[in-house]
Design an enzyme around this catalytic site. Structure first.
Site, mmCIF file in Angstrom:
data_model
loop_
_atom_site.group_PDB
_atom_site.id
_atom_site.type_symbol
_atom_site.label_atom_id
_atom_site.label_comp_id
_atom_site.label_asym_id
_atom_site.label_seq_id
_atom_site.Cartn_x
_atom_site.Cartn_y
_atom_site.Cartn_z
ATOM 1 N N ARG A 112 0.846 -1.194 0.022
ATOM 2 C CA ARG A 112 -0.018 0.127 0.051
ATOM 3 C C ARG A 112 0.814 1.373 -0.069
ATOM 4 O O ARG A 112 0.263 2.576 -0.172
ATOM 5 C CB ARG A 112 -0.864 -0.032 1.159
ATOM 6 C CG ARG A 112 -2.049 -1.034 0.999
ATOM 7 C CD ARG A 112 -2.690 -1.502 2.288
ATOM 8 N NE ARG A 112 -2.124 -2.180 3.294
ATOM 9 C CZ ARG A 112 -2.579 -2.721 4.262
ATOM 10 N NH1 ARG A 112 -3.841 -2.323 4.748
ATOM 11 N NH2 ARG A 112 -1.684 -3.442 5.218
ATOM 12 N N LYS A 148 8.386 -0.856 3.025
ATOM 13 C CA LYS A 148 7.660 -0.037 3.923
ATOM 14 C C LYS A 148 8.767 0.273 5.011
ATOM 15 O O LYS A 148 8.740 1.403 5.678
ATOM 16 C CB LYS A 148 6.207 -0.975 4.067
ATOM 17 C CG LYS A 148 5.761 -0.045 5.565
ATOM 18 C CD LYS A 148 4.304 -0.324 5.803
ATOM 19 C CE LYS A 148 4.157 -1.794 6.206
ATOM 20 N NZ LYS A 148 2.833 -1.954 6.527
ATOM 21 N N GLY A 194 1.554 -14.472 6.508
ATOM 22 C CA GLY A 194 0.902 -14.040 7.653
ATOM 23 C C GLY A 194 1.666 -13.576 9.006
ATOM 24 O O GLY A 194 2.745 -14.272 9.034
ATOM 25 N N ASN A 244 -6.862 -3.887 17.744
ATOM 26 C CA ASN A 244 -5.605 -4.489 17.950
ATOM 27 C C ASN A 244 -4.298 -3.918 17.411
ATOM 28 O O ASN A 244 -4.282 -3.502 16.313
ATOM 29 C CB ASN A 244 -5.505 -5.863 17.323
ATOM 30 C CG ASN A 244 -4.102 -6.736 17.135
ATOM 31 O OD1 ASN A 244 -3.469 -6.272 18.047
ATOM 32 N ND2 ASN A 244 -3.977 -7.432 16.247
ATOM 33 N N LYS A 252 33.209 25.940 2.558
ATOM 34 C CA LYS A 252 33.398 24.370 2.521
ATOM 35 C C LYS A 252 34.880 24.201 3.107
ATOM 36 O O LYS A 252 35.747 24.938 2.676
ATOM 37 C CB LYS A 252 33.097 23.883 1.256
ATOM 38 C CG LYS A 252 33.258 22.286 1.121
ATOM 39 C CD LYS A 252 33.888 21.888 -0.080
ATOM 40 C CE LYS A 252 35.544 22.016 -0.015
ATOM 41 N NZ LYS A 252 36.258 21.433 -1.095
ATOM 42 N N ALA A 256 33.878 42.243 0.104
ATOM 43 C CA ALA A 256 32.740 41.324 -0.464
ATOM 44 C C ALA A 256 33.291 40.890 -1.790
ATOM 45 O O ALA A 256 34.243 41.311 -2.500
ATOM 46 C CB ALA A 256 31.909 42.612 -0.693
ATOM 47 N N TYR A 315 40.029 25.157 -6.929
ATOM 48 C CA TYR A 315 40.290 23.992 -7.745
ATOM 49 C C TYR A 315 40.791 24.099 -8.897
ATOM 50 O O TYR A 315 40.469 25.112 -9.451
ATOM 51 C CB TYR A 315 38.798 23.506 -7.763
ATOM 52 C CG TYR A 315 38.397 22.225 -8.680
ATOM 53 C CD1 TYR A 315 39.069 21.068 -7.989
ATOM 54 C CD2 TYR A 315 37.387 22.325 -9.583
ATOM 55 C CE1 TYR A 315 38.762 19.876 -8.892
ATOM 56 C CE2 TYR A 315 37.248 21.164 -10.085
ATOM 57 C CZ TYR A 315 37.823 19.771 -9.908
ATOM 58 O OH TYR A 315 37.714 18.915 -10.650
ATOM 59 N N ALA A 366 41.502 46.234 -3.643
ATOM 60 C CA ALA A 366 40.329 45.646 -4.279
ATOM 61 C C ALA A 366 40.521 45.094 -5.724
ATOM 62 O O ALA A 366 41.338 45.569 -6.221
ATOM 63 C CB ALA A 366 39.369 46.702 -4.278
#
Ligand code: UD1
Ligand code: CA
Length: 487
Positions: free
Chosen positions: A19, A26, A84, A183, A364, A393, A400, A436
């Protein structure tokens, strides 16, 4: 150790869960950072059973591998065909008896379903206590529910109220379907009697299965005591059969976790939009703002304020730190540090005390010293930044080269200019400045100013010559007249 330590807990987790309509078995679906079966195993462990066996079947390699990860001491029993719940328990008992036919060691056997993740150890303990206090052969955990559709109904003797049978929804008459006591799928059994009765369970029902629930009738007819414990809160026994129930369970568990946090001194501004995993921890006087998700081993220290709009995974936020609109994974934020709005802290980010990772900043594998700031529009990857340094800024730590990652070190008390590229590997010494717009490719000695950009040259009158009559030319001409007139 509990006075009523059960001999074993058997967790039923062999079903496919059709279901759910999912490629994932499940019991491996998750809520609040733990699988369905993980929640059930965790609650079962609170009983401190001598043995814990999980019955696996559908996708058993996947389920077994998961169990080995979350609870290496758990044993598994294989149910090759899902015949069952009674058959499943039989497989579990055979595993406990070492594959032979022998009944399991005497004592109590508790059976739980792998798809009832809200069940608490406390409720299991209460069931186990009632079971031994009343000297029952079996005690079933029941609940009064507003909607009993799909559940097995508890049939009681009208004369004395004793439980006489459990009738599955599919096998129930109209009158039985009107019964609201159901139950939960959780039982405490006398192990030897259970083993014996399971041999007598038949399959003449609508599903052609061995129902565990038939054991109650069998034991009662044989003259044994059958009892019931009614769950204090019916929501605890919610069984997950489809994804609507999964989302209901997630909401309920989340509410329970947040309630615990709030009662221990955490302000949760909007519990409805705040989602936490079971493994998240808080100290008092934390404030969590709306739209926040906290996952894994995330820890918020005293006085930290997180949100709105944060998703933190395995992230530690120090005392009094402030984190706004941020995604963080595997990061450590120092005490009184500031993060966001709109920051992305990836694994290996370490912000020192009072440090800052500001707006549109990604980090990172970066160690930012005490009081150091990266306030705006920057990427800091594979870097060490010393204390009280300010990064201008729009700076990028160019880590890399297309094949390998390299490290950049910026010393303490530095002032780097806006729009700098730090081409790693490179080192900027303590107290150095950079101009800068510089592309820093060579080490900068302590206290030096590094300038690494093209010289500016102005070509006078270019607009008037090349763009005559344009708005720019007109503006330039007006400005010149004004300047000339003013002289
Ligand atoms: C079961 C109970 C029902 C109860 C409900 C509570 C039976 C016959 N029915 O119904 O009375 O109200 O739980 O949620 O016991 N499983 C196996 N092997 C099998 C069949 C099932 O391991 O051959 C496992 C499933 O993985 C699941 C659990 O047993 O974890 C219950 O099975 P499920 O099919 O969900 O039973 P329900 O129809 O919900
Ligand atoms: Ca179920």
């Amino acid at each position: 150790m509990s006075a009523n330590r059960p001999a074993a807990v058997v967790v039923l987790a062999a079903g496919e869960g059709t279901r759910m309509k999912s490629a994932t078995p499940k019991v491996l679906h998750s809520l609040c950072g733990r699988s369905l079966v993980g929640h059930v195993v965790a609650a079962s462990r609170e009983l401190d059973p001598e043995h814990l066996v999980v019955v696996v079947g559908h996708a058993r390699e996947q389920v077994s591998a998961h169990l080995a990860e979350i609870d290496p001491a758990a044993r598994t029993a294989v149910q090759h065909e899902q015949n069952g719940t009674g058959h499943a328990v039989r497989m579990g008992l055979e595993e406990l008896a070492g594959g032979g036919d022998a009944a399991p060691a005497g004592g109590t056997v508790v059976v739980v379903c792998g798809d009832t993740p809200l069940l608490t150890g406390e409720t299991l303990q209460r069931l186990s206590d009632v079971h031994s206090a009343d000297g029952n052969a079996v005690t079933v955990l029941t609940a009064e529910v507003p909607d009993s559709t799909g559940y097995g109904r508890i049939v009681r003797d009208p004369a004395d109220g004793a439980v006489t049978a459990i009738v599955e929804h599919k096998d129930a008459t109209e009158a039985q379907r009107a019964i609201t006591e159901i139950n939960s799928g959780v039982f405490a059994f006398d192990g030897a009697l259970l083993s014996d009765a399971l041999g007598k369970v038949r399959t003449d029902n609508s599903q052609g299965e061995e129902y565990l629930t038939d054991v109650l009738g069998i034991l009662r007819e044989a003259g044994h005591r059958v009892g019931a414990a009614v769950a204090a809160d019916h929501r605890e026994i919610l069984g997950i059969n489809n994804r609507v129930q999964l989302s209901e369970a997630r909401r309920l568990l989340n509410e329970r976790l947040l309630r615990g946090a709030m009662l221990s001194g955490v302000t949760v501004v909007d519990p409805a939009s705040t989602w936490v995993d079971v493994s998240v921890t808080f100290e008092p006087d934390v404030v969590v703002h709306p739209g926040t998700q906290l996952h894994g081993a995330t820890h918020l220290a005293a006085g930290a304020e997180v949100g709105p709009g944060c998703t933190l995974t395995d992230t530690v936020v120090g005392e009094g730190a402030r984190v706004i609109n941020t995604v963080a994974d595997g990061a450590r934020v120092g005490a009184e540090a500031n993060v966001g709005p709109y920051a992305y802290l990836r694994p290996g980010t370490r912000l020192g005390r009072k440090a800052k990772a500001g707006t549109y900043v990604e980090m990172k594998n970066a160690e930012i010293g005490e009081g150091a700031k990266v306030p705006h529009l920057s990427y800091v990857g594979d870097a060490t930044i010393g204390e009280y340094t300010n990064i201008g800024a729009a700076s990028v730590f160019v880590n890399y080269d297309g094949e390998h990652k390299h490290h950049t070190t910026v010393g303490s008390h530095c002032r780097t200019g806006s729009d700098n590229m730090f081409v790693a590997p490179v080192t900027v010494g303590d107290g150095a400045y950079t101009a800068a717009g510089s592309v820093i490719t060579k080490d900068v000695p302590p206290g030096a100013l590094a300038v690494a950009r093209g010289q500016q040259r102005n070509i006078e009158g270019w607009v008037a010559r090349k763009r005559p009559g344009s708005a720019a030319a007109q503006a330039a001409s007006a400005a010149r007249k004004e300047t000339d007139g003013g002289q």
